[in-house]
Structure formats: C-alpha cells, structure tokens
Scaffold this motif. Structure first.
Motif, PDB file in Angstrom:
ATOM      1  N   MET A  67       0.841  -1.181   0.000  1.00 19.71           N
ATOM      2  CA  MET A  67       0.000   0.000   0.000  1.00 19.71           C
ATOM      3  C   MET A  67       0.888   1.247   0.000  1.00 19.71           C
ATOM      4  O   MET A  67       1.929   1.290   0.634  1.00 19.71           O
ATOM      5  CB  MET A  67      -0.910  -0.008   1.221  1.00 19.71           C
ATOM      6  CG  MET A  67      -1.651   1.297   1.415  1.00 19.71           C
ATOM      7  SD  MET A  67      -2.740   1.330   2.810  1.00 19.71           S
ATOM      8  CE  MET A  67      -4.274   1.508   1.969  1.00 19.71           C
ATOM      9  N   ASP A  68       0.458   2.257  -0.682  1.00 20.83           N
ATOM     10  CA  ASP A  68       1.148   3.531  -0.780  1.00 20.83           C
ATOM     11  C   ASP A  68       1.081   4.262   0.574  1.00 20.83           C
ATOM     12  O   ASP A  68       0.001   4.402   1.147  1.00 20.83           O
ATOM     13  CB  ASP A  68       0.461   4.362  -1.870  1.00 20.83           C
ATOM     14  CG  ASP A  68       1.169   5.654  -2.185  1.00 20.83           C
ATOM     15  OD1 ASP A  68       1.860   6.195  -1.309  1.00 20.83           O
ATOM     16  OD2 ASP A  68       1.019   6.127  -3.319  1.00 20.83           O
ATOM     17  N   PRO A  69       2.227   4.719   1.104  1.00 20.23           N
ATOM     18  CA  PRO A  69       2.192   5.407   2.399  1.00 20.23           C
ATOM     19  C   PRO A  69       1.339   6.673   2.373  1.00 20.23           C
ATOM     20  O   PRO A  69       0.744   7.045   3.384  1.00 20.23           O
ATOM     21  CB  PRO A  69       3.651   5.733   2.693  1.00 20.23           C
ATOM     22  CG  PRO A  69       4.393   5.535   1.435  1.00 20.23           C
ATOM     23  CD  PRO A  69       3.583   4.628   0.580  1.00 20.23           C
ATOM     24  N   PHE A  70       1.218   7.332   1.221  1.00 21.10           N
ATOM     25  CA  PHE A  70       0.412   8.543   1.134  1.00 21.10           C
ATOM     26  C   PHE A  70      -1.074   8.231   1.298  1.00 21.10           C
ATOM     27  O   PHE A  70      -1.809   8.992   1.923  1.00 21.10           O
ATOM     28  CB  PHE A  70       0.678   9.262  -0.193  1.00 21.10           C
ATOM     29  CG  PHE A  70       2.093   9.751  -0.293  1.00 21.10           C
ATOM     30  CD1 PHE A  70       2.480  10.926   0.330  1.00 21.10           C
ATOM     31  CD2 PHE A  70       3.041   9.029  -0.992  1.00 21.10           C
ATOM     32  CE1 PHE A  70       3.784  11.371   0.256  1.00 21.10           C
ATOM     33  CE2 PHE A  70       4.347   9.471  -1.073  1.00 21.10           C
ATOM     34  CZ  PHE A  70       4.725  10.639  -0.447  1.00 21.10           C
ATOM     35  N   ILE A  71      -1.495   7.095   0.762  1.00 19.92           N
ATOM     36  CA  ILE A  71      -2.890   6.677   0.935  1.00 19.92           C
ATOM     37  C   ILE A  71      -3.137   6.339   2.404  1.00 19.92           C
ATOM     38  O   ILE A  71      -4.166   6.705   2.965  1.00 19.92           O
ATOM     39  CB  ILE A  71      -3.220   5.481   0.016  1.00 19.92           C
ATOM     40  CG1 ILE A  71      -3.152   5.919  -1.444  1.00 19.92           C
ATOM     41  CG2 ILE A  71      -4.590   4.893   0.343  1.00 19.92           C
ATOM     42  CD1 ILE A  71      -3.249   4.790  -2.449  1.00 19.92           C
ATOM     43  N   ALA A  72      -2.185   5.664   3.015  1.00 17.37           N
ATOM     44  CA  ALA A  72      -2.330   5.302   4.423  1.00 17.37           C
ATOM     45  C   ALA A  72      -2.416   6.546   5.307  1.00 17.37           C
ATOM     46  O   ALA A  72      -3.158   6.569   6.291  1.00 17.37           O
ATOM     47  CB  ALA A  72      -1.161   4.428   4.855  1.00 17.37           C
ATOM     48  N   LEU A  73      -1.675   7.581   4.949  1.00 16.22           N
ATOM     49  CA  LEU A  73      -1.672   8.808   5.751  1.00 16.22           C
ATOM     50  C   LEU A  73      -2.894   9.688   5.513  1.00 16.22           C
ATOM     51  O   LEU A  73      -3.099  10.670   6.234  1.00 16.22           O
ATOM     52  CB  LEU A  73      -0.402   9.615   5.453  1.00 16.22           C
ATOM     53  CG  LEU A  73       0.893   8.998   5.946  1.00 16.22           C
ATOM     54  CD1 LEU A  73       2.080   9.761   5.397  1.00 16.22           C
ATOM     55  CD2 LEU A  73       0.925   8.958   7.455  1.00 16.22           C
ATOM     56  N   ALA A  74      -3.705   9.347   4.527  1.00 12.75           N
ATOM     57  CA  ALA A  74      -4.862  10.174   4.198  1.00 12.75           C
ATOM     58  C   ALA A  74      -5.934  10.148   5.279  1.00 12.75           C
ATOM     59  O   ALA A  74      -6.716  11.081   5.405  1.00 12.75           O
ATOM     60  CB  ALA A  74      -5.451   9.739   2.862  1.00 12.75           C
ATOM     61  N   LEU A 130       9.058  19.680  -1.931  1.00  9.87           N
ATOM     62  CA  LEU A 130       8.086  20.767  -2.002  1.00  9.87           C
ATOM     63  C   LEU A 130       8.556  22.006  -1.256  1.00  9.87           C
ATOM     64  O   LEU A 130       8.234  23.124  -1.643  1.00  9.87           O
ATOM     65  CB  LEU A 130       6.735  20.299  -1.452  1.00  9.87           C
ATOM     66  CG  LEU A 130       6.047  19.194  -2.252  1.00  9.87           C
ATOM     67  CD1 LEU A 130       4.797  18.723  -1.526  1.00  9.87           C
ATOM     68  CD2 LEU A 130       5.719  19.671  -3.650  1.00  9.87           C
ATOM     69  N   ALA A 131       9.321  21.801  -0.197  1.00  5.30           N
ATOM     70  CA  ALA A 131       9.829  22.921   0.593  1.00  5.30           C
ATOM     71  C   ALA A 131      11.084  23.522  -0.023  1.00  5.30           C
ATOM     72  O   ALA A 131      11.586  24.534   0.450  1.00  5.30           O
ATOM     73  CB  ALA A 131      10.111  22.463   2.024  1.00  5.30           C
ATOM     74  N   VAL A 185      10.357   7.705   4.780  1.00  2.00           N
ATOM     75  CA  VAL A 185      11.349   8.316   3.886  1.00  2.00           C
ATOM     76  C   VAL A 185      10.707   8.904   2.626  1.00  2.00           C
ATOM     77  O   VAL A 185      11.003  10.041   2.261  1.00  2.00           O
ATOM     78  CB  VAL A 185      12.477   7.315   3.552  1.00  2.00           C
ATOM     79  CG1 VAL A 185      13.365   7.827   2.437  1.00  2.00           C
ATOM     80  CG2 VAL A 185      13.297   7.033   4.803  1.00  2.00           C
ATOM     81  N   PRO A 186       9.806   8.187   1.928  1.00  5.45           N
ATOM     82  CA  PRO A 186       9.199   8.797   0.734  1.00  5.45           C
ATOM     83  C   PRO A 186       8.391  10.053   1.065  1.00  5.45           C
ATOM     84  O   PRO A 186       8.368  11.008   0.296  1.00  5.45           O
ATOM     85  CB  PRO A 186       8.291   7.710   0.165  1.00  5.45           C
ATOM     86  CG  PRO A 186       8.690   6.448   0.825  1.00  5.45           C
ATOM     87  CD  PRO A 186       9.361   6.808   2.107  1.00  5.45           C
ATOM     88  N   VAL A 187       7.766  10.042   2.218  1.00  2.70           N
ATOM     89  CA  VAL A 187       6.971  11.200   2.633  1.00  2.70           C
ATOM     90  C   VAL A 187       7.900  12.381   2.922  1.00  2.70           C
ATOM     91  O   VAL A 187       7.661  13.500   2.468  1.00  2.70           O
ATOM     92  CB  VAL A 187       6.109  10.852   3.869  1.00  2.70           C
ATOM     93  CG1 VAL A 187       5.331  12.061   4.360  1.00  2.70           C
ATOM     94  CG2 VAL A 187       5.180   9.687   3.552  1.00  2.70           C
ATOM     95  N   ARG A 188       8.976  12.115   3.642  1.00  2.00           N
ATOM     96  CA  ARG A 188       9.950  13.166   3.951  1.00  2.00           C
ATOM     97  C   ARG A 188      10.569  13.705   2.665  1.00  2.00           C
ATOM     98  O   ARG A 188      10.754  14.918   2.511  1.00  2.00           O
ATOM     99  CB  ARG A 188      11.040  12.615   4.880  1.00  2.00           C
ATOM    100  CG  ARG A 188      12.251  13.500   5.083  1.00  2.00           C
ATOM    101  CD  ARG A 188      12.005  14.876   5.618  1.00  2.00           C
ATOM    102  NE  ARG A 188      11.278  14.865   6.861  1.00  2.00           N
ATOM    103  CZ  ARG A 188      10.539  15.896   7.287  1.00  2.00           C
ATOM    104  NH1 ARG A 188      10.444  16.998   6.596  1.00  2.00           N
ATOM    105  NH2 ARG A 188       9.896  15.812   8.419  1.00  2.00           N
ATOM    106  N   ALA A 189      10.877  12.836   1.724  1.00  2.00           N
ATOM    107  CA  ALA A 189      11.483  13.264   0.464  1.00  2.00           C
ATOM    108  C   ALA A 189      10.545  14.199  -0.297  1.00  2.00           C
ATOM    109  O   ALA A 189      10.987  15.228  -0.827  1.00  2.00           O
ATOM    110  CB  ALA A 189      11.842  12.054  -0.393  1.00  2.00           C
TER     111      ALA A 189
END
Length: 125
Positions: A1-8, A81-82, A72-76
């Motif tokens: 599962m994609d960590p971005f979906i999990a964090l939604a 973006l920053a 790590v992918p989320v931090r990257a």
C-alpha cells in the motif's frame, strides 16, 4: 500500500502520532479512539502494509511500533516541495579534502598537477 494513501485517514495519522512515542498494544491504541478495537486493528494492518508500522507478537498480544524508514518517501516529497536539497554525502567531503591536500602539496613542491593525473602539466608551445 502507498504510504500517502495510508496517511490520508485522520485515525491512521493519530495512530502514528501515538506510536511515535513508543510501541503500544492494540488495546492501548483502541482506548484512545471512539471506534471499535477491530476497526483500529484494520487501520493498523493498513499502516503495516504501507511500511509505516511494524508488528510483533508477544504471547497473545500484538505490539505495534512506528517504522520510521517507511516515512522516507513522505519526507522526500515534503523536502522537495519545501525546496530543500538532500544533504551532501560525507564521501563528497572526503574527496574535497583529498583534492585540497593534493593542491596544497603541489603548490609547496612547485608542481602544478594536470587535472586528474597527479603529474606535472607540460608546457604548451
């Protein structure tokens, strides 16, 4: 599962916040939410599939812990973006130090080395 979906999901984000302070049992995590224990278990299973949480069976209990490498992918993405650049690897400084020492040595001995060879440059006519 994609960590971005999990964090939604806000419940899963709250579970990660709770696990950031240390491992916890399902019962302890479920006590913090107005949803059922099986629902919390489903959220934790999704977080595990996304690589954001690890699980360890201890007897009849399951203990969950935050899996920081999964972030790590989320931090990257957030760094991108920053506008932050990734840190310079230590090996780059080692190479720079070596080159500075070589240049200083060549100047002391009066030889200007040809780039990348370590041998004196030949005069061109």
């Amino acid at each position: 599962m994609d960590p971005f979906i999990a964090l939604a999901d806000p419940v899963r984000r709250d579970l990660l916040r709770a696990l950031a302070s240390g491992p916890a049992r399902v019962a302890d995590l479920a006590a913090r939410h107005p949803i059922s224990r099986p629902a919390v278990s489903r959220h934790l299973r999704l977080l595990t599939q996304a690589g954001l949480v690890t699980v360890e069976d201890r007897g009849r209990e399951r203990h969950y812990a935050l899996a920081r490498p999964g972030l790590v992918p989320v931090r990257a993405l957030l760094d991108e973006l920053a506008g932050h650049r990734p840190p310079v690897p230590e090996s780059a400084f080692d190479a720079l130090d070596l080159e500075v020492r070589r240049t200083v040595r060549d100047r002391r001995t009066g030889t200007d080395a040809a780039p990348g060879t370590g041998r004196p440059q030949e005069e061109s006519a």
